[in-house]
Design an enzyme around this catalytic site. Sequence first.
Site, PDB file in Angstrom:
ATOM      1  CE  LYS A  53      -4.058  -1.719   2.512  1.00  0.00           C
ATOM      2  NZ  LYS A  53      -5.029  -1.495   1.427  1.00  0.00           N
ATOM      3  NE  ARG A  68     -10.976  -9.653  -2.274  1.00  0.00           N
ATOM      4  CZ  ARG A  68     -11.298  -8.724  -3.168  1.00  0.00           C
ATOM      5  NH1 ARG A  68     -11.677  -9.070  -4.387  1.00  0.00           N
ATOM      6  NH2 ARG A  68     -11.245  -7.452  -2.841  1.00  0.00           N
TER       7      ARG A  68
HETATM    8  N1  BES Z   1      -8.289  -3.611   4.138  1.00  0.00           N
HETATM    9  C1  BES Z   1      -8.400  -3.209   2.798  1.00  0.00           C
HETATM   10  C2  BES Z   1      -9.680  -2.416   2.508  1.00  0.00           C
HETATM   11  C3  BES Z   1      -9.807  -1.085   3.199  1.00  0.00           C
HETATM   12  C4  BES Z   1      -9.354   0.064   2.587  1.00  0.00           C
HETATM   13  C5  BES Z   1     -10.408  -0.999   4.422  1.00  0.00           C
HETATM   14  C6  BES Z   1      -9.485   1.279   3.219  1.00  0.00           C
HETATM   15  C7  BES Z   1     -10.559   0.229   5.048  1.00  0.00           C
HETATM   16  C8  BES Z   1     -10.089   1.369   4.449  1.00  0.00           C
HETATM   17  C9  BES Z   1      -8.392  -4.426   1.885  1.00  0.00           C
HETATM   18  O1  BES Z   1      -7.628  -5.490   2.316  1.00  0.00           O
HETATM   19  C10 BES Z   1      -7.822  -3.995   0.575  1.00  0.00           C
HETATM   20  O2  BES Z   1      -6.685  -3.640   0.537  1.00  0.00           O
HETATM   21  N2  BES Z   1      -8.643  -4.039  -0.476  1.00  0.00           N
HETATM   22  C11 BES Z   1      -8.227  -3.650  -1.771  1.00  0.00           C
HETATM   23  C12 BES Z   1      -8.700  -4.698  -2.743  1.00  0.00           C
HETATM   24  C13 BES Z   1      -8.167  -4.530  -4.139  1.00  0.00           C
HETATM   25  C14 BES Z   1      -6.693  -4.799  -4.152  1.00  0.00           C
HETATM   26  C15 BES Z   1      -8.891  -5.482  -5.053  1.00  0.00           C
HETATM   27  C16 BES Z   1      -8.841  -2.298  -2.080  1.00  0.00           C
HETATM   28  O3  BES Z   1      -9.982  -2.057  -1.678  1.00  0.00           O
HETATM   29  O4  BES Z   1      -8.175  -1.478  -2.671  1.00  0.00           O
HETATM   30 MN    MN Z   2      -5.612  -5.334   1.749  1.00  0.00          MN
END
Ligand code: BES
Ligand code: MN
Length: 502
Positions: free
Chosen positions: A280, A354
């Site tokens: 990230k 997931r």
């Molecule tokens: N934990 C994150 C989602 C999230 C983002 C929660 C911001 C709370 C605040 C999750 O694991 C994630 O990183 N999701 C990605 C999925 C994508 C790579 C398909 C996302 O939402 O960008």
């Molecule tokens: Mn994630």
Amino acid sequence: MQAKICRTSPLKQKTDCLILGVFEKDFSTPLLKELDTQLQNTLTKARRAGEFAGKPGETLLLRPLGTLPAARIVLTGLGTRRNCTAGQLRKAAATAIGQLRKSKLRTLSCALSLLDLPNTPLADRIRATAEGLLLAGYRFDRYQTGEDARQETSPETISLLVNTPAEQTLAAREIANTRNLVRGVFLARDLVNEPGNIKSPAFLAEQARSIAEETGMRCEIMGRDTLREEGMGALLGVAQGSAREPFLITLEYQGGGAGEAPVALVGKGVVFDAGGISLKPAEKMDEMKMDMAGAAAVLGTMLTAALLELPINLVGVVPAVENMPSGTAIRPGDILTSLSGQTIEVLNTDAEGRMILADALTYVKRFEPRQVIDLATLTGACIIALGHHATAVLGNDERLIEALRKAGDQSGERLWPLPLWDEYDEQIKSSVADIKNTGGRPAGAITAAAFLGRFTKGMQWAHLDVAGTAWRSAASPDGPAGGTGVGVRLLTDFLRQQSLRS
Ligand code: BES
Ligand code: MN
Ligand code: ZN
């Protein structure tokens, strides 16, 4: 907090502070007229000056300076009487307490419980008021060593005013119930606010153990070796980049009959989500310590359900892992074999939630639950869709979704549905494995749910994406910035309804 009978006017209460509710543009009640007279028309003047009209969110602090027994009076706006719900009472109570944060009060009396609302019975009014007063008092200051940070104090005794002994008995019961609810909410907030260096998967397992010890629940913790024997390849895949051991935590609460099918609650427990090799960006990465808010909601709800002795069977499952980049981490392109046997092509290691839920949802099948509800901070796309004002709900059972939405409205933790049509499933088909872990940018919250749907076949299932609601970046009347404890109030309300029905 206690319930206290008020035989005369609330204005006769001797207290450090009295909280009074005011309906919008409705200053002609006997009580407010009396108050206005006693305080030389202060109320009328404030209204004329545009300082207080009784709108939701408004407050007015008055100092009677000896003309009344109360040292302070806080008026808190309720909006119009017609539109005033339990939710408004909760907010008005929380807002009033917010006004008093800096004051050193020993005693506080709250007259909100004396108000008659057309469609809200006394029990609901008491609960809402007590919830507002207690939730607003939450602080996470265990790492602040300075004196300044700890100056805020809460009153030693809070009294809710009621009219009769029968009402007092009812109020005492509802206050006790609310305390148990608030304990669950505060546990969830604490767990979310706890920093990543302290909050390992083992830490979550320890927390579950101590909940079990206090309440007599069954608790089972599976470590890496057991997870390997079971075949939880998806969960283990996510965990393999971290130095910390993953755990699958199971709590079982038996409040119902021995043979009764339980309701299963499954919570995403990523104690820190760095994204893995699909790292990230640095900005706000600190907030990803909240990626176990689903787990926190499950643990908080299990605690509250047991304290309330709800007549229902429950199983709570938390896959607890950390998602880190390292030389041992999974790579984009890797293929994992899940507990269900389905293979997963990992296109983005940041879509980890997931994958751990896939194995947890497959695992929960062995409890033959009558319903399964999972909670997860699953997608950023959910925040794009709904912002921070609603949790997304999706699933394969309309009645379950409806019941959850009703609980959401009643508890103040609102849900809003997104569709889960078969067409979305196309987006997660893989050319090298059974499914892939991302469906691209369109409908990201939905394709994440579609992924989970592959692992919940044959169960009545609902998925709650709490990405937008689990964390507050600024303080609100309900509590300070940080973890909100979302899910505990919602699920407790839902489980109460379910146990009434069965
Ligand atoms: N934990 C994150 C989602 C999230 C983002 C929660 C911001 C709370 C605040 C999750 O694991 C994630 O990183 N999701 C990605 C999925 C994508 C790579 C398909 C996302 O939402 O960008
Ligand atoms: Mn994630
Ligand atoms: Zn995540």
